[in-house]
Structure formats: structure tokens, C-alpha cells
Design an enzyme around this catalytic site. Structure first.
Site, mmCIF file in Angstrom:
data_model
loop_
_atom_site.group_PDB
_atom_site.id
_atom_site.type_symbol
_atom_site.label_atom_id
_atom_site.label_comp_id
_atom_site.label_asym_id
_atom_site.label_seq_id
_atom_site.Cartn_x
_atom_site.Cartn_y
_atom_site.Cartn_z
ATOM 1 N N LYS A 78 -37.173 13.225 46.531
ATOM 2 C CA LYS A 78 -36.714 14.017 47.548
ATOM 3 C C LYS A 78 -36.821 15.879 47.540
ATOM 4 C CE LYS A 78 -32.702 15.676 43.881
ATOM 5 N NZ LYS A 78 -31.736 16.060 42.987
ATOM 6 N N SER A 153 -26.883 14.626 43.431
ATOM 7 C CA SER A 153 -27.236 16.080 44.402
ATOM 8 C C SER A 153 -28.489 14.949 45.560
ATOM 9 C CB SER A 153 -28.520 17.080 43.698
ATOM 10 O OG SER A 153 -28.911 15.908 43.004
ATOM 11 N N SER A 177 -27.289 12.929 39.177
ATOM 12 C CA SER A 177 -27.647 13.095 40.440
ATOM 13 C C SER A 177 -28.303 12.025 41.077
ATOM 14 C CB SER A 177 -28.221 14.295 40.656
ATOM 15 O OG SER A 177 -27.788 15.247 40.919
HETATM 16 N N1 GLN Z 1 -23.147 17.062 40.675
HETATM 17 C C1 GLN Z 1 -24.371 17.730 38.549
HETATM 18 C C2 GLN Z 1 -24.471 18.844 39.279
HETATM 19 O O1 GLN Z 1 -24.028 19.434 39.932
HETATM 20 C C3 GLN Z 1 -25.247 16.772 38.554
HETATM 21 C C4 GLN Z 1 -26.133 17.662 39.064
HETATM 22 C C5 GLN Z 1 -27.721 16.476 38.912
HETATM 23 O O2 GLN Z 1 -27.651 15.771 38.719
HETATM 24 N N2 GLN Z 1 -29.037 17.070 39.487
HETATM 25 O O3 GLN Z 1 -24.782 19.329 38.174
#
Ligand code: GLN
Length: 478
Positions: A78, A153, A177
Site C-alpha cells: 500500500k 482504503s 481497510s
Molecule cells: N473506512 C474507515 C475510515 O474511513 C476505515 C479506514 C481504514 O481502516 N483505514 O476511516
């Protein structure tokens, strides 16, 4: 000819040590797929130019008998993980040209074992989002249905594996994410126990929740990668020493708790159906299924969206245009105008929204009303899980409440997007490990994931039940 659609790490290792293939040949196969698909899918933001050097090193390891399972394994990382000399932009214009000054211990371990890091993958900006639509560098398409999002994400890391552009990948999970995009792209995704994988060299989002973990096509591969990631590192003071982790290990008695009250509304019927069929399949395999009550756990999402923005606003304060990243080239600006230009030019809408929300939550007068209450509730939710795990080994929930959605469907409604984290955020709030395993009862349906949680540091239980779910899937597809 190797079929990379079914290849797993152990098979690849066998092929290497039996000299039936070479690292160069395998990496070329994956590169071929990337060249074919990436322009459309946009899983990778960059393919690293030094891949050939690492291919050579890996082949040497194989030839001199020092190969591990990860030697010669093509991996995607990532875009928020530091690999010295390579850009790490966190999906943001703010860090578009930021070159990592050191290598994170997690990436270093992969390199030491001879893994091949192919490139960096697209993500929601600074890991905020559930669809990868908030990236500054365009959408990533879901390889299983290109009209839909890959989740987020870590959407690029999920799409890279799903389009056979890497054998496995790394994501980071702060509220879901890794697990949600894995579920959306038909993969296994693991969020390890908080304090298991070093966060040094991971661009911080919400530091008390962030955790790196694997995305893979199957449990075996996820476990091999997890074993490499979960090593000691003195640079992250929140890491729990191995001997301490061992004190938490429990015997696995095959008891699954289902918090039925939590999942009775708002879950897509197809997901509920796959979930119920999986649970009854596990029952037939000898698992004991019990109903449990977790009355506070549904509040995890609200708690998350107080603590998370608070930590975001603290962590992202460093992006002021003076120390890191994007800075406007205008010597005539006064300091206020300069900051405004930096933050509106460098950050996208969602990141700005969270920074503002976080600054509000932490400000005098609101700190007690919001932040302190959320922290108190977090403790209570964590205790609720600790108590529940006295009677059960696994708690099962769907991974996400809905199926992969279409582009634009939720981007105008932050609240609809935040609801994606309903079943994943509790794992980060309690710090427990969670895994998503793909289940498919209807061949034409979109991918569905079921999620299993275990108590702190009992990832092995997740691998055990994960393999049983895979066996159920195989039986089902016969
Ligand atoms: N969807 C969640 C957020 O927007 C989780 C993001 C994540 O786990 N990095 O914060």
C-alpha cells in the site's frame, strides 16, 4: 505453464526449489498481467524500477538453499508504507513527491526473506474512506466487476491480488481497510491484534487503531505473510513482546458466538444468507454455535468516528507545507494564506473534513463532551469483548453490511460511507484480530465475505476457522 490464478505460496516455493521455474519467469507472468490490466484497473500507482535487482537476489537465495516461503513471492504494498528511495504518497497530492528516507521494518523483513516488492498500490487519501474514491490519483476499479468500487482504503492492494497482479499484498486497517476491500474483491484479509505488527514507517492516520496486515487468495498465504509481519521491532513502543503475547493464548474449543441483535437490521439479504449458510455449515462440521449479547458494540462506529478524527487532526498537523510535502510556490503569501493554500491544495475533501472534525472534538469545552466519553466507551466495548471471549473462541459477523457498490453511490454522503465500517470498526476499537474469508453460495453473485474475530493475540484461531470455511466453500462448489 504455471497457472497463477490458482497458485499459492507453498506451491510456488516447491516449484522454485525443484527448479521447475525461476523468479524471473514468475515475476514476468505477474508483470504481464499488470501491463494488461493496470491501465484500466489502476491498482498500482507505480511499478518500482528496481524489481530486477531483487529478482536476482531472490534467485541467489533459492540457488544457495537459503530460501524461505516468501522468497521470490511477488508482493504489492500500500502507498502508505516506507521503502527507502521510493515514493510513498498515502494516496495524497500532499505527498505526491515524498521519497521515503528509510525502510519500515515490515518491508525490510520481506526484503530480507527475498520477497519481490512489485510496486505501491492506490488507496483512499491517508487511508480515509471505504471505496478508494478519495485517492488523489483516480479510482481503482473492482476487477470482479469494473462498474463497482474495490472497497477501501486498501482498494489498490485488494485489486492488485484480485487481478493477478501480485500473489499477495499488504494493506493497513484502522477501521476495516484491509477486511472490507478484501471482501469486496473476493479475498482473505486479516487485521492482526493491535500491537502485533510494527507501525514504524507506516504513514500514521489514527495511531491507536492502525495496523498492517495481509491480503491473499487463501488462508495459508495470509498466515505465511502474517508470520513474517508479526516480528519484534524496538522502533514501535506499542508492540507487545512475544512472551507477553503468548500469555494470551487460549485453547480452541470450537465455540462460535453470534451477536444476533447486532446483525438483525440493515444487512443485505444476500450477505445474511451467505452468513447463515456458513454458520450452519460450521455447525455441521462440529462447531458449537451460541447466541451472545454485545449491547455496547454497535456503538463502536460512533466511538470510532470521534477518536479517529481526533487522532487524524493531531497526526496530519505536521503537513503544514514547511516540513513535508506540497508547498505553494508563492513568496508573497502571509502565514495564514500560506497554510490555507497548503491544506486546500494538498488535501482532498474527506481529509479536510476529518481534520476539522477532529480539531473541534479536541477543542476546549468539547473534549470532555465527546473525546473523553468516546474513550470511556471504548474501554467498555473492549471489556465487553474480553468477557464474551471467556465463553466463546470466535465471534462471527458479516464483514460489510452491503455488497460492492457502484462508483459515486456513496461519495456524496459521508454517513453512508461510514456505515461500511459497522462490523469492522469494533475490531479496531477493541484491538482484537479479525479476518474476512470469501464465501460464495451463488456463482453469479457479487463477492461476499464473512468475518471472524478472536480474542487478543489468538490469530491462530482465525486461521483454523478460516480453513474450515474454505473447506465448506470447496464442498459447496463441487
Ligand atoms: N473506512 C474507515 C475510515 O474511513 C476505515 C479506514 C481504514 O481502516 N483505514 O476511516
Amino acid at each position: 505453464m504455471i497457472d497463477i490464478s490458482t497458485l499459492n505460496i507453498k506451491e510456488l516455493h516447491e516449484l522454485y526449489i525443484n527448479k521447475e521455474t525461476t523468479v524471473n519467469e514468475v515475476v514476468s507472468l505477474y508483470m504481464g498481467n499488470i501491463i494488461k490490466n493496470n491501465e484500466k484497473i489502476n491498482a498500482y500507482l507505480e511499478i518500482f524500477s528496481d524489481v530486477a535487482d531483487y529478482v536476482k537476489l531472490a534467485q541467489e537465495k533459492i540457488d544457495n538453499g537459503t530460501a524461505t516461503f516468501l522468497t521470490g513471492v511477488p508482493i504489492a504494498i500500500k502507498d502508505n508504507m516506507l521503502f527507502m528511495g521510493h515514493i510513498a504518497s498515502a494516496g495524497s497530492k500532499m505527498l505526491e513527491n515524498y521519497v521515503a528516507p528509510y525502510t519500515s521494518p515490515v518491508i525490510q523483513e520481506l526484503l530480507n526473506q527475498g520477497a519481490i516488492i512489485l510496486g505501491r498500490t492506490n488507496m483512499d487519501e491517508f487511508a480515509m474512506g471505504s471505496s478508494t474514491e478519495s485517492s488523489s490519483f483516480g479510482n481503482t476499479l473492482n476487477p470482479l466487476d469494473i462498474t463497482r468500487v474495490p472497497g477501501g482504503s486498501s482498494g489498490g492492494s485488494a485489486a492488485a491480488v484480485s487481478m493477478y497482479g501480485a500473489l499477495v499484498s499488504l494493506g493497513s486497517d484502522t477501521g476495516g481497510s484491509i477486511r472490507q476491500p478484501a471482501a469486496y474483491c473476493g479475498l482473505v484479509g486479516l487485521k492482526p491484534t493491535y500491537g502485533t505488527v510494527s507501525r514504524y514507517g507506516l504513514i500514521a492516520m489514527a495511531s491507536s487503531f492502525d495496523q498492517i496486515g495481509p491480503l491473499a487468495k487463501n488462508i495459508d498465504d495470509a498466515e505465511i505473510l502474517y508470520n513474517a509481519l508479526s516480528i519484534p521491532d524496538s522502533m514501535d513502543q506499542t508492540l507487545v513482546p512475544i512472551i507477553k503475547r503468548n500469555e494470551y493464548k487460549k485453547e480452541f474449543k470450537k465455540i462460535i458466538g453470534i451477536p444476533r441483535d447486532f446483525i438483525k437490521d440493515g444487512v443485505d439479504p444476500e450477505i445474511m444468507d451467505a452468513f447463515n449458510k456458513t454458520v450452519s455449515g460450521l455447525k455441521d462440521m462440529g462447531y458449537e454455535i451460541v447466541d451472545i449479547k454485545l449491547p455496547l458494540t454497535p456503538l463502536s462506529l460512533a466511538v470510532y468516528y470521534v477518536i479517529q478524527p481526533a487522532e487524524v487532526s493531531s497526526n496530519l498537523g505536521r503537513f503544514d507545507g514547511l516540513r513535508f510535502g506540497f508547498h505553494p510556490d508563492d513568496a508573497n503569501l502571509n502565514l495564514n494564506d500560506y497554510y490555507e493554500k497548503v491544506r486546500t491544495g494538498g488535501f482532498g475533501l474527506e481529509v479536510r473534513r476529518r481534520c476539522i472534525l477532529g480539531a473541534f472534538i479536541l477543542s476546549h469545552g468539547y473534549y470532555d463532551a465527546y473525546y473523553n466519553k468516546a474513550i470511556a466507551l471504548q474501554k467498555a466495548i473492549k471489556n465487553e469483548f474480553i468477557n464474551a471471549f471467556k465463553d466463546v473462541d470466535i465471534i462471527m459477523l458479516p464483514t460489510a453490511p452491503g455488497l460492492p457498490f457502484k462508483f459515486g453511490e456513496k461519495s456524496d454522503s459521508p454517513l453512508a460511507m461510514y456505515l461500511e465500517d459497522l462490523f469492522t470498526a469494533p475490531g479496531n476499537i477493541a484491538g482484537i484480530p479479525g479476518i474476512t474469508v470469501p464465501v460464495r453460495y451463488n456463482k453469479d453473485s457479487l463477492p461476499v465475505g464473512v468475518q471472524a474475530y478472536a480474542s487478543h493475540f489468538n490469530e491462530e484461531h482465525l486461521f483454523t476457522i478460516g480453513r474450515d470455511i474454505e473447506n465448506l466453500n470447496n464442498k459447496n462448489n463441487e
